[in-house]
Design a protein around this motif. Structure first.
Motif, mmCIF file in Angstrom:
data_model
loop_
_atom_site.group_PDB
_atom_site.id
_atom_site.type_symbol
_atom_site.label_atom_id
_atom_site.label_comp_id
_atom_site.label_asym_id
_atom_site.label_seq_id
_atom_site.Cartn_x
_atom_site.Cartn_y
_atom_site.Cartn_z
ATOM 1 N N TYR A 54 54.861 -4.402 38.223
ATOM 2 C CA TYR A 54 55.467 -3.169 38.748
ATOM 3 C C TYR A 54 56.960 -3.137 38.444
ATOM 4 O O TYR A 54 57.488 -2.128 37.952
ATOM 5 N N GLU A 64 50.238 7.788 38.669
ATOM 6 C CA GLU A 64 48.793 7.714 38.895
ATOM 7 C C GLU A 64 48.196 6.422 38.348
ATOM 8 O O GLU A 64 47.073 6.058 38.696
ATOM 9 N N ARG A 65 48.933 5.715 37.502
ATOM 10 C CA ARG A 65 48.450 4.446 36.965
ATOM 11 C C ARG A 65 48.848 3.265 37.850
ATOM 12 O O ARG A 65 48.492 2.122 37.565
ATOM 13 N N SER A 80 48.862 1.138 41.474
ATOM 14 C CA SER A 80 47.958 0.908 42.603
ATOM 15 C C SER A 80 48.404 1.782 43.765
ATOM 16 O O SER A 80 49.541 2.275 43.807
ATOM 17 N N SER A 81 47.521 2.000 44.721
ATOM 18 C CA SER A 81 47.878 2.847 45.868
ATOM 19 C C SER A 81 49.093 2.288 46.601
ATOM 20 O O SER A 81 49.953 3.042 47.070
ATOM 21 N N HIS A 82 49.182 0.945 46.673
ATOM 22 C CA HIS A 82 50.325 0.317 47.346
ATOM 23 C C HIS A 82 51.631 0.674 46.657
ATOM 24 O O HIS A 82 52.610 1.089 47.303
ATOM 25 N N TYR A 83 51.666 0.524 45.327
ATOM 26 C CA TYR A 83 52.918 0.758 44.617
ATOM 27 C C TYR A 83 53.190 2.242 44.413
ATOM 28 O O TYR A 83 54.350 2.650 44.279
ATOM 29 N N LYS A 84 52.151 3.059 44.429
ATOM 30 C CA LYS A 84 52.368 4.501 44.393
ATOM 31 C C LYS A 84 53.089 4.948 45.658
ATOM 32 O O LYS A 84 54.050 5.731 45.596
ATOM 33 N N MET A 85 52.656 4.442 46.811
ATOM 34 C CA MET A 85 53.329 4.770 48.073
ATOM 35 C C MET A 85 54.743 4.205 48.084
ATOM 36 O O MET A 85 55.693 4.864 48.524
ATOM 37 N N HIS A 86 54.904 2.977 47.571
ATOM 38 C CA HIS A 86 56.219 2.329 47.571
ATOM 39 C C HIS A 86 57.213 3.126 46.736
ATOM 40 O O HIS A 86 58.331 3.416 47.196
ATOM 41 N N SER A 134 58.127 6.553 48.227
ATOM 42 C CA SER A 134 58.974 6.408 49.412
ATOM 43 C C SER A 134 60.413 6.109 49.011
ATOM 44 O O SER A 134 61.367 6.712 49.527
ATOM 45 N N ASN A 176 52.436 14.016 37.155
ATOM 46 C CA ASN A 176 52.250 12.637 37.613
ATOM 47 C C ASN A 176 53.393 11.708 37.185
ATOM 48 O O ASN A 176 53.333 10.519 37.467
#
Length: 396
Positions: free
Chosen positions: A329, A346-347, A349-355, A358, A374
């Protein structure tokens, strides 16, 4: 889609700003010294090409996975003889035959100094698959070239381009620098105008960097030179973007600009460097060269003798780092975000997308980052503080 980077660490003289690993070329006329170092080094990089093939390709690698780019960097690759260069190409063609369709479809870049592009050199290019030349011009001001300890003169740059054109090299990149001590906006504007007159396909432009350990850095510590202030940097960078985009160049990365190919209607981007920014695997060959295969990163020892001896003994001297999710990341933040497209969230992970969203919210609100579909990318205003933004987006 992979690339091979060949590091050629020899330089006839050292520029005061350079932080890359290099060593002085043995003096001309001392043929015994030349053969003991340059010949051994060429043999070593050819052997490393064999030893490290498995780093990119193994028995489970699909044959359709091809090498698309080769890049000779340095140092000064043009310090190699034509025989040495042919030896390396022969080794690549033999060792990676299963992963090369045809070399004329690849991007094969070669870094040169303008004064190395002689009539003899360009005539030899006809027998080599090199199709892209990256030339370190830096500036068209002879006093500044002397300050940098560059070997060429400003007038050599145009001559070099003309010679390359005469043998059909239709993809030329020129490096420029700005932010010299006491440089004015008008002087920088003249450098940009001079490079535009050459109508080359690609321009890379960087501010003069004070790398720790270099002679230039020591001058800064001794208060013999002064770094440019933030206001001057912005003015010079604005001038660069405005003049190059007005001339038809696409700014596809923070420091890189590509002209449109009128035949293919696509820009002359550096395919090799773009692969770095797009998270593609690559193999680095030579002293201090880095490699990446999506799972690990490894780098060779930055010592010519230790590198050669390790290869000759069949025990290459390198270090390896495993690439975990966090490292991957953070790498994307410092590579993909530099490009005009930015990061495809969009590529992630959900964790790093949120990170990332934010952390990016305040920069989006200040219009320093933009979310286009995206893709999260820098705005022009954000580029000026790109290092600070990237630091805030990382997972530390």
């Amino acid at each position: 889609m992979s690339g091979i980077y060949m590091h050629i660490p020899f330089c006839e003289s050292r520029c005061i700003y350079c932080g890359f690993y290099s060593t002085l070329t043995p003096k001309r006329g001392n043929e015994k010294a030349n053969k003991s170092i340059i010949d051994r080094y060429t043999d070593a990089i050819c052997k490393e090409l064999e030893l490290q093939k498995g780093y990119l390709f193994n028995n489970s690698t699909p044959r359709k996975e091809n090498i698309n780019t080769i890049y000779f960097g340095g140092g000064t690759p043009s310090q190699l003889s034509i025989e040495h260069i042919k030896q390396v190409f022969c080794q690549i063609s033999t060792t990676y035959a299963d992963h090369i369709t045809t070399m004329d479809k690849m991007e094969i870049s070669f870094e040169c100094n303008p004064d190395d592009i002689t009539e003899a050199f360009v005539n030899h290019l006809k027998s080599l698959p090199i199709n892209r030349i990256s030339m370190g011009a830096q500036t068209f001001d002879n006093e500044r070239l002397k300050f940098l300890r560059r070997r060429h003169k400003a007038e050599d740059i145009k001559t070099a381009v003309e010679r390359l054109r005469s043998v059909g090299i239709n993809n030329i990149s020129i490096d420029l620098m700005f932010g010299f001590p006491n440089e004015t906006i008008e002087e920088w504007r003249k450098d940009i105008d001079r490079v535009l007159e050459l109508n080359v396909e690609h321009i890379s432009a960087y501010s003069l960097m004070y790398e720790e350990g270099t002679p230039l850095y020591r001058l800064l510590e001794e208060d013999k030179v002064a770094d440019m202030d933030e206001e001057t940097y912005r003015a010079m960078y604005n001038e660069l973007i405005d003049k190059l985009t007005a001339a038809g160049y696409e700014q596809y990365e923070i420091s890189n600009f590509a002209r449109l190919d009128h035949h293919t209607k696509s820009p002359y981007r550096s395919r090799h460097n773009s692969a770095y920014w797009q998270n593609k695997p690559y193999l680095g060959i030579g002293a201090s060269a880095h490699s990446y295969n999506l799972k690990t990163r490894q780098w060779n020892v930055s010592n010519l003798t230790k590198y050669i001896e390790g290869i000759e003994n069949g025990t290459p001297n390198f270090e390896t780092e495993e690439i975990d999710a966090r490292t991957h990341y953070n790498d994307l933040i410092t590579t993909a975000l530099r490009t005009c497209e930015g990061i495809n969230i969009e590529r992630l992970s959900s964790h790093y997308k949120m990170h990332i969203m934010s952390c990016a919210a305040s920069f989006i609100a200040k219009r320093q980052l933009a979310l286009d579909g995206n893709y999260l990318r820098f705005t022009r205003e954000g580029i000026y503080i790109s290092d600070s933004i990237m630091s805030d987006l990382m997972d530390i």
